[in-house]
Design an enzyme around this catalytic site. Sequence first.
Site, PDB file in Angstrom:
ATOM      1  N   CYS A 121       0.804  -1.234   0.000  1.00  0.00           N
ATOM      2  CA  CYS A 121       0.000   0.000   0.000  1.00  0.00           C
ATOM      3  C   CYS A 121       0.833   1.277   0.000  1.00  0.00           C
ATOM      4  O   CYS A 121       0.316   2.350  -0.310  1.00  0.00           O
ATOM      5  CB  CYS A 121      -0.939   0.014   1.199  1.00  0.00           C
ATOM      6  SG  CYS A 121      -2.110  -1.360   1.209  1.00  0.00           S
ATOM      7  N   HIS A 258      -3.282   7.086   3.232  1.00  0.00           N
ATOM      8  CA  HIS A 258      -3.784   5.846   2.646  1.00  0.00           C
ATOM      9  C   HIS A 258      -5.193   5.610   3.170  1.00  0.00           C
ATOM     10  O   HIS A 258      -5.436   5.725   4.371  1.00  0.00           O
ATOM     11  CB  HIS A 258      -2.855   4.695   3.025  1.00  0.00           C
ATOM     12  CG  HIS A 258      -3.387   3.341   2.666  1.00  0.00           C
ATOM     13  ND1 HIS A 258      -3.988   3.084   1.452  1.00  0.00           N
ATOM     14  CD2 HIS A 258      -3.389   2.172   3.356  1.00  0.00           C
ATOM     15  CE1 HIS A 258      -4.348   1.811   1.414  1.00  0.00           C
ATOM     16  NE2 HIS A 258      -3.998   1.235   2.555  1.00  0.00           N
ATOM     17  N   ASN A 288     -10.598   1.070   0.013  1.00  0.00           N
ATOM     18  CA  ASN A 288      -9.148   0.871   0.085  1.00  0.00           C
ATOM     19  C   ASN A 288      -8.672   0.352  -1.270  1.00  0.00           C
ATOM     20  O   ASN A 288      -8.984  -0.769  -1.654  1.00  0.00           O
ATOM     21  CB  ASN A 288      -8.834  -0.122   1.206  1.00  0.00           C
ATOM     22  CG  ASN A 288      -7.352  -0.377   1.391  1.00  0.00           C
ATOM     23  OD1 ASN A 288      -6.549  -0.200   0.472  1.00  0.00           O
ATOM     24  ND2 ASN A 288      -6.975  -0.831   2.569  1.00  0.00           N
TER      25      ASN A 288
END
Length: 331
Positions: A121, A258, A288
């Site tokens: 990520c 994030h 996400n």
Amino acid sequence: MPSPTASPSLTIRGTGSYLPRTRLTSAQVDAMRGWAPGRCRARYGIDARHVAGAEETTSFMAVEAARRALDMAGWTPSDLDLILGACGVMEQPIPSTAVLVADRLGLGGSGVAAYDVNATCLSFVQALDLAALKLAAGEARRVLVFSSDIASAGLDWDRPEAAAIFGDGAAAAVLEAGEGAILARGFETYAEGHGACVLAAGGTRVNPARGIAAGEDRFRMDGAQAFRVASRYMPAFLARLLARGGLDRGAIDCVLPHQASAQALRHAGRALRLGRDRIVDIFAQTGNQIAASIPTVLDHAVRTGRLRRGQTALLMGTSAGISLGGAVLRF
């Protein structure tokens, strides 16, 4: 306070993002799972996520985002001399996704360097750092960094705590030296949490030629463990990150986190002790998106005026590992 580190020149000339055409709402998830209406939204804090179609491959989405970033900069693909892929999950093991993107951009015979950087990520943040070093060393002049992820390819809907919050998409930025800079950056890994986020298949340990056991080709996440490890270390990590640049929290105009989960975004605000007005939160509309989350938030902030020239932005988040990462940019 430690002495501030040198600030490598890095100017983001253009950003772009791409969302797949199919939008899966939380109401549709409720119907699909046989849940009471409103349960998905109430439990996970998400209204919708986008799901890639068969033709919307990782490299296809990356090129769509890259072209939008190039258009903003007024550049063409031929202006690039380095392409860094920063995906959480590659389109295929070999060759890299960056190679596929270079070819789709018409650079197949150009000799332009193209390769991938992976920190799940946090891949985009790591690729920005590498791009800054390449620019400072004179090894690159104009760089494309892209992140593109298709989370839906590996979700296990029998484990809705992971499956319900992920979405697909891509985003990109084009960079050169100039008036912008990376004012501070940091990356730390706490491998005690390595089992919290796992996709076992796709490497050499789980060999398709010998068969893949049930579930090894699906993403597994222990959300509680991931959150415990990240929340334990994040406040001190952020303090060290800002100290490296000789910065305080008041110097941050815009936080681009994030979009890990609704809970993680709330914790980011507490860890930074900043008002919600400075934290860009688009989780409810995108979910996400693995590595694509941070550059998608960046593009959103630029295009909506949340981040303007001369302002300071903090890109931050967590990734499988468990790793913590961040960079403070003068945009």
